[in-house]
Each structure stands twice: as structure tokens, then as C-alpha cells.
Scaffold this active site. Structure first.
Site, PDB file in Angstrom:
ATOM      1  N   CYS A  43       0.828  -1.211   0.000  1.00  0.00           N
ATOM      2  CA  CYS A  43       0.000   0.000   0.000  1.00  0.00           C
ATOM      3  C   CYS A  43       0.861   1.258   0.000  1.00  0.00           C
ATOM      4  O   CYS A  43       0.547   2.238  -0.686  1.00  0.00           O
ATOM      5  CB  CYS A  43      -0.914   0.025   1.225  1.00  0.00           C
ATOM      6  SG  CYS A  43      -2.102  -1.321   1.265  1.00  0.00           S
ATOM      7  N   SER A  44       1.946   1.238   0.744  1.00  0.00           N
ATOM      8  CA  SER A  44       2.833   2.401   0.791  1.00  0.00           C
ATOM      9  C   SER A  44       3.383   2.722  -0.596  1.00  0.00           C
ATOM     10  O   SER A  44       3.451   3.884  -0.983  1.00  0.00           O
ATOM     11  CB  SER A  44       3.983   2.151   1.770  1.00  0.00           C
ATOM     12  OG  SER A  44       3.486   1.956   3.071  1.00  0.00           O
TER      13      SER A  44
END
Length: 193
Positions: A23-24
Site C-alpha cells: 500500500c505504501s
């Protein structure tokens, strides 16, 4: 949401959880591509089942590592969907994965406030945002002109006249003509905006 959207397109994309590695990378890459979305009159908004305070803390982590993924610090809003109301309404919770986390969903919303496209990835697979931009280009092109985009189409490539347009109407819409290797497959240059 409709007020925020105004007369723009929007990309809503969900994230299983804050402080997760894939996600980052996705948020950082999307932030770097924000000018591309803006060129297409498309707003970006993310969503996860975490709180605003968690989002805020996570944003500084992403800023620290964004250079590793051709990214940028987050420059768009993130929805805090702690009670999973939005995630459940949009079908972002997949029971075969985890019931309390979202899967990687992408929704393209049109200015008419309707969903134009959806893509769903498993939690383990990061999204290809170049493909999301290609999809957005196709949605916008096909909304303006009576064409469809073929497999692997890229902006500027030839397109296909949709079957709903008969040959007589096609002559008016596409006066330069088209190639028709089959009667149902009429290939034409991409219309200009």
C-alpha cells in the site's frame, strides 16, 4: 462526495491497511502520477479501514520511502473508513481474504456520479497505475465518441467503431473512412477531442 467530485472524474482506490508495504508503494506512486490524473480532469481519493490519525502517521512514513518507488509524498485525500461502511457498500471486503480489511479495488467514477470501471486485485498484488491511466483514457474517449478501444490500446492508437453505429452514420462521424477486416470490425483512427 458528489460535491467534492463536481464535474470531474474520480479514481477511488482502497488499501487493505495503513502501514503495509504494498500500500505504501501504491500511494506514493499515485501521488507522483497526480499531474497525469489532473490532465484528465480526474480527482484521486484513497480509502482504508484505518483512522485519520493512523493515516496522518502513515503519510510521514510514505514520504520517507517514496524515492524507492518513483513516488512522491501523499498529495490527495484518504478516507478513514473505520466502520467499513464504504468498503462494504462498494464490495471492497472479500470474504476469502480477511473480513476486516479491504482488497485492492479501483473505481473510476464519471462526472455523472456513476461507476465507469472497476478493477480488483488481491491483497498481495500491487496495482499498475499506468494501466489505471490507460483505462481512464479509454473511459473518457469512449464517452465522447461512439468507439471502443481494442486489446492493448494506448492513447493515440486506432479504435473500433461500436456496432450501434451503422455504416451510414459511420460515414458522417468518420468521413476519412475505416478499415473493415470483418463487417463487424471497423477500425478507425482515434478521434481528436
Amino acid at each position: 462526495f458528489h460535491e467534492w467530485l463536481g464535474s470531474s472524474y474520480a479514481m477511488i482506490f482502497s488499501h487493505p491497511k495503513d502501514f503495509t508495504p504494498v500500500c505504501s508503494t501504491e500511494l506514493s506512486r499515485t501521488a507522483a502520477l497526480k499531474p497525469e490524473f489532473e490532465k484528465r480532469n480526474c480527482k484521486i481519493i484513497g480509502l482504508s479501514v484505518d483512522s485519520v490519525s493512523e493515516h496522518t502517521s502513515w503519510e510521514s512514513d510514505i514520504a520517507d520511502v517514496c524515492d524507492n518507488f518513483k513516488g512522491a509524498p501523499i498529495n490527495f485525500p484518504l478516507i478513514a473508513d473505520k466502520d467499513r461502511k464504504i468498503a462494504e457498500m462498494y464490495g471492497m471486503i472479500h470474504p476469502a481474504e480477511l473480513e476486516n480489511l479491504t482488497i485492492r479495488s479501483v473505481f473510476i467514477i464519471g462526472p455523472d456520479k456513476k461507476i465507469k470501471a472497476m478493477i480488483t486485485y488481491p491483497m498481495s498484488t500491487g496495482r499498475n497505475f499506468d494501466e489505471v491511466l490507460r483505462l481512464l483514457d479509454s473511459c473518457q474517449l469512449t464517452a465522447k465518441h461512439q468507439v471502443a478501444t481494442p486489446a492493448n490500446w494506448l492513447n493515440g492508437d486506432d479504435v473500433i467503431i461500436v456496432p450501434a453505429v451503422n455504416d451510414e452514420d459511420a460515414k458522417n462521424k468518420f468521413p476519412e473512412g475505416w478499415k473493415a477486416p470483418k463487417p463487424y470490425l471497423r477500425i478507425v483512427k482515434q478521434p481528436k477531442d
